[in-house]
Design an enzyme around this catalytic site. Sequence first.
Site, short mmCIF file in Angstrom:
data_model
loop_
_atom_site.label_atom_id
_atom_site.label_comp_id
_atom_site.label_asym_id
_atom_site.label_seq_id
_atom_site.Cartn_x
_atom_site.Cartn_y
_atom_site.Cartn_z
N ASP A 46 0.89 -1.36 -0.35
CA ASP A 46 0.04 -0.51 0.04
C ASP A 46 0.93 1.70 -0.01
O ASP A 46 2.14 1.14 0.73
CB ASP A 46 -0.86 0.28 1.17
CG ASP A 46 -2.15 -1.06 1.41
OD1 ASP A 46 -2.19 -1.68 0.29
OD2 ASP A 46 -2.44 -1.59 2.91
N TYR A 74 5.96 -8.48 8.21
CA TYR A 74 6.54 -7.88 8.84
C TYR A 74 6.65 -6.90 10.14
O TYR A 74 6.11 -7.69 10.51
CB TYR A 74 4.18 -7.00 7.91
CG TYR A 74 4.45 -7.15 6.84
CD1 TYR A 74 4.28 -6.79 5.13
CD2 TYR A 74 3.85 -9.06 6.18
CE1 TYR A 74 3.73 -6.77 4.05
CE2 TYR A 74 3.51 -9.21 4.97
CZ TYR A 74 3.82 -8.05 4.22
OH TYR A 74 3.18 -8.98 3.17
N TYR A 177 -3.85 -9.70 4.09
CA TYR A 177 -3.64 -8.33 4.65
C TYR A 177 -3.76 -8.25 6.16
O TYR A 177 -4.61 -8.39 6.94
CB TYR A 177 -5.18 -8.06 3.76
CG TYR A 177 -5.15 -8.33 2.20
CD1 TYR A 177 -4.35 -7.01 1.38
CD2 TYR A 177 -5.58 -9.23 2.26
CE1 TYR A 177 -4.72 -7.43 0.15
CE2 TYR A 177 -5.33 -9.49 0.58
CZ TYR A 177 -5.42 -8.74 -0.97
OH TYR A 177 -5.00 -8.52 -1.56
N LEU A 198 3.76 0.28 8.00
CA LEU A 198 3.95 -0.80 8.25
C LEU A 198 5.15 -0.88 6.70
O LEU A 198 5.00 -0.38 5.94
CB LEU A 198 2.58 -1.82 7.11
CG LEU A 198 2.66 -2.31 6.56
CD1 LEU A 198 2.64 -3.85 7.52
CD2 LEU A 198 0.97 -2.88 5.46
#
Length: 311
Positions: A46, A74, A177, A198
């Site tokens: 994103d 992540y 996600y 993130l």
Amino acid sequence: MFFHKKRNINGLLLLDKPKGISSNNALQQVKLIFNAKKAGYIGTLDPLATGLLPICFGECTKFSHYLTDSNKRYHVIAKLGEKTSTSDSDGVIIKKRPITFTDLQLNLSIKELTGLIDQVPSMYSAIKYNGISLYKYARQGLNIKRSARKVSIYNIDAIHQKNDLIEFKVFCSKGTYIRTLVEDLGEKLGCGAHVVFLRRLQVGSYFSKKLVKISDLHELLKKENIKNNSFFNKIDDLLMPVDSPVSFLPEVYLSPKKSYNFKLGQTVNFNSNIKNSLVRVRDKDNKFIGLGKINMEELLIPYRLVSTFGN
């Protein structure tokens, strides 16, 4: 940029995607700097997200799906008490609730979100419905019914909560996600949550320790003399080999005659202790010429060949 003829370049770049731009925007910038004919990225990040965005050039794109299907890691920071329209800080706050959960509730919620779980992808995702990305429908105020998907959350660790922020690292399967994971966590805790930070740390066997920034490429562009190709030599040195996405496969070497036949798509005889496996095939000069499969009859069958390299 001021180049005319696009270059046939082949290899893998581990890009550190900056915050605030789409993955495709990052790809187009890099493709322009490299003056590359063909390039694609692996695993959409994103605009809010930063970190490891593998970019495949040329023949490397033939093997990109091996990285697409790999696990990811992540670093996440989420804000508690607020649910947003996009599940991250780029959206508008649509619900506020007090933060009243206990440590026990947090631990139980993390446990419930670990392992094989169901996830309903966000409307603000790149998943396509009738050939159009969901986020394009979302921007028009439309809500498309999405089916739950099975994803694996291998672990959520390094958890640290202070006031209305919670920080953790997550190791997960393809298709996960993180915004949805954070939103689901917020709902389990009864207060709501959204992503404020993130960063992707790992894709498959690649870690974020040696990433290349777009700003690094621009700096080289300023310093080097493009007319004598020193700039392209410098940036091409940043690329990993074409077979990097399949580096986990064993290697085999062929004689000149067998290499020639293999490159023509012909099956060749090959004695090996490797059986019924894909292998990376190299010629006597250690040049990667494609993937092959060795079967039980000691035959090497072409599986995915690379075109002859060259500009």
